[in-house]
Design a protein around this motif. Structure first.
Motif, PDB file in Angstrom:
ATOM      1  N   LEU A  67       0.784  -1.041  -0.011  1.00 33.07           N
ATOM      2  CA  LEU A  67       0.020   0.024   0.000  1.00 33.07           C
ATOM      3  C   LEU A  67       0.874   1.174  -0.032  1.00 33.07           C
ATOM      4  O   LEU A  67       1.871   1.446   0.671  1.00 33.07           O
ATOM      5  N   GLY A  68       0.635   2.117  -0.741  1.00 30.26           N
ATOM      6  CA  GLY A  68       1.525   3.343  -1.047  1.00 30.26           C
ATOM      7  C   GLY A  68       0.882   4.529  -1.670  1.00 30.26           C
ATOM      8  O   GLY A  68      -0.227   4.520  -2.358  1.00 30.26           O
ATOM      9  N   ALA A  69       1.609   5.829  -1.471  1.00 31.54           N
ATOM     10  CA  ALA A  69       1.071   7.078  -1.977  1.00 31.54           C
ATOM     11  C   ALA A  69       2.331   7.925  -1.869  1.00 31.54           C
ATOM     12  O   ALA A  69       2.958   7.793  -1.083  1.00 31.54           O
ATOM     13  N   GLY A  70       2.166   8.938  -2.685  1.00 29.60           N
ATOM     14  CA  GLY A  70       3.113  10.033  -2.652  1.00 29.60           C
ATOM     15  C   GLY A  70       3.045  10.782  -4.090  1.00 29.60           C
ATOM     16  O   GLY A  70       2.480  10.451  -5.154  1.00 29.60           O
ATOM     17  N   PRO A  71       4.193  11.897  -3.948  1.00 33.33           N
ATOM     18  CA  PRO A  71       4.050  12.963  -5.384  1.00 33.33           C
ATOM     19  C   PRO A  71       4.870  12.149  -6.327  1.00 33.33           C
ATOM     20  O   PRO A  71       5.910  11.422  -5.979  1.00 33.33           O
ATOM     21  N   TYR A  72       4.811  12.613  -7.324  1.00 38.66           N
ATOM     22  CA  TYR A  72       5.734  12.436  -8.660  1.00 38.66           C
ATOM     23  C   TYR A  72       6.150  13.790  -9.222  1.00 38.66           C
ATOM     24  O   TYR A  72       5.232  14.468  -9.427  1.00 38.66           O
ATOM     25  N   ALA A  73       7.236  13.792  -9.962  1.00 40.53           N
ATOM     26  CA  ALA A  73       7.494  15.054 -11.190  1.00 40.53           C
ATOM     27  C   ALA A  73       8.020  14.247 -12.210  1.00 40.53           C
ATOM     28  O   ALA A  73       8.626  13.406 -12.245  1.00 40.53           O
ATOM     29  N   GLY A  74       7.627  14.848 -13.356  1.00 32.37           N
ATOM     30  CA  GLY A  74       8.025  14.342 -14.656  1.00 32.37           C
ATOM     31  C   GLY A  74       8.364  15.533 -15.650  1.00 32.37           C
ATOM     32  O   GLY A  74       7.872  16.487 -15.583  1.00 32.37           O
ATOM     33  N   VAL A  75       9.202  15.179 -16.553  1.00 33.50           N
ATOM     34  CA  VAL A  75       9.519  16.134 -17.568  1.00 33.50           C
ATOM     35  C   VAL A  75       9.535  15.408 -18.860  1.00 33.50           C
ATOM     36  O   VAL A  75       9.791  14.310 -19.298  1.00 33.50           O
ATOM     37  N   ALA A  76       8.737  15.924 -19.731  1.00 28.40           N
ATOM     38  CA  ALA A  76       8.522  15.368 -21.214  1.00 28.40           C
ATOM     39  C   ALA A  76       9.767  15.359 -22.123  1.00 28.40           C
ATOM     40  O   ALA A  76      10.580  16.521 -22.047  1.00 28.40           O
ATOM     41  N   VAL A  77      10.170  14.455 -22.477  1.00 29.27           N
ATOM     42  CA  VAL A  77      11.247  14.213 -23.516  1.00 29.27           C
ATOM     43  C   VAL A  77      10.918  13.940 -24.977  1.00 29.27           C
ATOM     44  O   VAL A  77      11.794  13.974 -25.746  1.00 29.27           O
ATOM     45  N   GLY A  78       9.342  14.125 -25.151  1.00 26.10           N
ATOM     46  CA  GLY A  78       9.013  14.078 -26.556  1.00 26.10           C
ATOM     47  C   GLY A  78       7.538  13.782 -26.728  1.00 26.10           C
ATOM     48  O   GLY A  78       7.053  13.612 -25.464  1.00 26.10           O
ATOM     49  N   GLY A  79       7.183  13.944 -27.794  1.00 23.98           N
ATOM     50  CA  GLY A  79       5.824  14.008 -28.007  1.00 23.98           C
ATOM     51  C   GLY A  79       5.305  14.074 -29.453  1.00 23.98           C
ATOM     52  O   GLY A  79       5.811  14.978 -29.995  1.00 23.98           O
ATOM     53  N   LYS A  80       4.198  13.339 -29.740  1.00 23.91           N
ATOM     54  CA  LYS A  80       3.835  13.538 -31.353  1.00 23.91           C
ATOM     55  C   LYS A  80       2.239  13.568 -31.136  1.00 23.91           C
ATOM     56  O   LYS A  80       1.600  12.791 -30.395  1.00 23.91           O
ATOM     57  N   VAL A  81       1.463  14.136 -32.073  1.00 21.20           N
ATOM     58  CA  VAL A  81      -0.055  14.173 -32.388  1.00 21.20           C
ATOM     59  C   VAL A  81      -0.018  13.368 -33.730  1.00 21.20           C
ATOM     60  O   VAL A  81       0.519  13.792 -34.602  1.00 21.20           O
ATOM     61  N   LYS A  82      -0.936  12.311 -33.527  1.00 17.66           N
ATOM     62  CA  LYS A  82      -1.168  11.343 -34.774  1.00 17.66           C
ATOM     63  C   LYS A  82      -2.592  11.717 -35.466  1.00 17.66           C
ATOM     64  O   LYS A  82      -3.325  11.657 -34.415  1.00 17.66           O
ATOM     65  N   PHE A  83      -2.718  12.147 -36.430  1.00 16.78           N
ATOM     66  CA  PHE A  83      -3.990  12.573 -37.016  1.00 16.78           C
ATOM     67  C   PHE A  83      -4.344  11.325 -37.817  1.00 16.78           C
ATOM     68  O   PHE A  83      -3.555  10.900 -38.591  1.00 16.78           O
ATOM     69  N   ASP A  84      -5.547  11.000 -38.135  1.00 14.68           N
ATOM     70  CA  ASP A  84      -5.983  10.109 -38.907  1.00 14.68           C
ATOM     71  C   ASP A  84      -5.910  10.155 -40.237  1.00 14.68           C
ATOM     72  O   ASP A  84      -6.361  11.133 -40.901  1.00 14.68           O
ATOM     73  N   GLY A  85      -5.066   9.366 -40.840  1.00 14.69           N
ATOM     74  CA  GLY A  85      -4.798   9.628 -42.198  1.00 14.69           C
ATOM     75  C   GLY A  85      -3.795  10.911 -42.733  1.00 14.69           C
ATOM     76  O   GLY A  85      -3.524  10.818 -44.107  1.00 14.69           O
ATOM     77  N   ASP A  86      -3.040  11.273 -41.666  1.00 14.23           N
ATOM     78  CA  ASP A  86      -2.217  12.284 -41.706  1.00 14.23           C
ATOM     79  C   ASP A  86      -1.035  12.010 -41.125  1.00 14.23           C
ATOM     80  O   ASP A  86      -0.697  11.054 -40.490  1.00 14.23           O
ATOM     81  N   ALA A  87       0.116  12.562 -41.644  1.00 15.27           N
ATOM     82  CA  ALA A  87       1.580  12.471 -40.918  1.00 15.27           C
ATOM     83  C   ALA A  87       1.621  13.022 -39.492  1.00 15.27           C
ATOM     84  O   ALA A  87       0.681  13.770 -39.268  1.00 15.27           O
ATOM     85  N   ASP A  88       2.323  12.333 -38.795  1.00 15.58           N
ATOM     86  CA  ASP A  88       2.504  12.698 -37.364  1.00 15.58           C
ATOM     87  C   ASP A  88       3.115  13.936 -37.183  1.00 15.58           C
ATOM     88  O   ASP A  88       3.851  14.666 -38.208  1.00 15.58           O
ATOM     89  N   SER A  89       2.420  14.779 -36.058  1.00 20.02           N
ATOM     90  CA  SER A  89       3.093  16.127 -36.094  1.00 20.02           C
ATOM     91  C   SER A  89       3.659  16.193 -34.698  1.00 20.02           C
ATOM     92  O   SER A  89       3.222  15.757 -33.408  1.00 20.02           O
ATOM     93  N   ASP A  90       5.005  17.079 -34.645  1.00 17.77           N
ATOM     94  CA  ASP A  90       5.858  17.023 -33.264  1.00 17.77           C
ATOM     95  C   ASP A  90       5.002  17.901 -32.194  1.00 17.77           C
ATOM     96  O   ASP A  90       4.391  18.930 -32.670  1.00 17.77           O
TER      97      ASP A  90
END
Length: 221
Positions: free
Chosen positions: A117-140
């Motif tokens: 059993l546990g709980a606590g905070p977290y911190a995160g840093v995004a190192v990348g990301g993309k948006v994928k549209f149906d039928g289109d190329a990915d966008s950063d």
């Protein structure tokens, strides 16, 4: 991105060094994420997506505090995001994070193993990301803390903040062999949208938060 990855590796090195000096135990773990992004749009209306499947992998260091009580810092690579709930505009947001969770654990003996059993905070840093549209190329995805309304509207890419933070809750069971199974819930408290300056009258700052749950398999060395 390279700097962020090196920071994560440096943090992992500190954790493993601490484990060697304190007699703590290292727990490697990996699993599946089911995440969403929830929030409000420019009009203040609810703007929620659908669950997206991702994964996480990393390690924790279990440091004893008292009988059955532990503090458990860790380093994880975790993929998150969401899918659009609009069937005519199928969009998938993919985000990758290096996360530093710090959990307070209660592990009473139960049978031949221990309840988790546990709980606590977290911190995160995004190192990348993309948006994928149906039928289109990915966008950063672009990462900015502040942007003008004009630049936001004219950008071809989705703009989000790089930093995320929030709270984790977990429950599971650890076998006597050191193998464990764990259910994790995560509640993001950081607004992923940047501060948008110069919004026209009647428009509100949008909000977006990472949320989700996952299943982990771990092993205590």
């Amino acid at each position: 991105m390279k700097k962020t990855i090196l920071t994560g590796l440096f943090a992992a090195g500190i954790l493993f060094t601490a484990s060697a000096q304190t007699g703590a135990r290292v727990i490697g773990r990996a699993g599946v994420n089911f995440t969403n992004i929830t929030g409000k749009d420019f009009e203040g209306d609810k703007d929620n997506g659908k669950l997206k499947t991702g994964f996480h992998i990393g390690a924790d260091v279990e440091i004893p505090l008292a009988d059955e009580f532990f503090i458990q810092p860790g380093v994880l690579f975790s993929t998150k995001g969401a899918k659009s709930d609009d069937s005519e505009d199928a969009t998938t947001i993919n985000l990758s994070y290096v996360e530093i969770p710090v959990s307070f654990m209660y592990k009473p003996v139960l049978g031949n193993g221990r309840l988790i059993l546990g709980a606590g905070p977290y911190a995160g840093v995004a190192v990348g990301g993309k948006v994928k549209f149906d039928g289109d190329a990915d966008s950063d995805i672009e990462f900015e803390n502040k942007v003008s309304a004009e630049d936001y509207a004219n950008s071809d890419n989705l703009i989000l903040r790089r930093l995320d933070f929030g709270a984790n809750i977990m429950a599971g069971y650890e076998m006597a062999s050191g193998l464990s199974f764990q259910l994790n819930s995560q509640f993001g408290l950081a607004n992923l949208h940047p501060d948008i300056t110069g919004l026209p009258s009647g428009f509100k700052q949008p909000k977006a938060n990472n949320t989700g749950f996952g299943v982990s398999v771990g092993y205590r060395f």
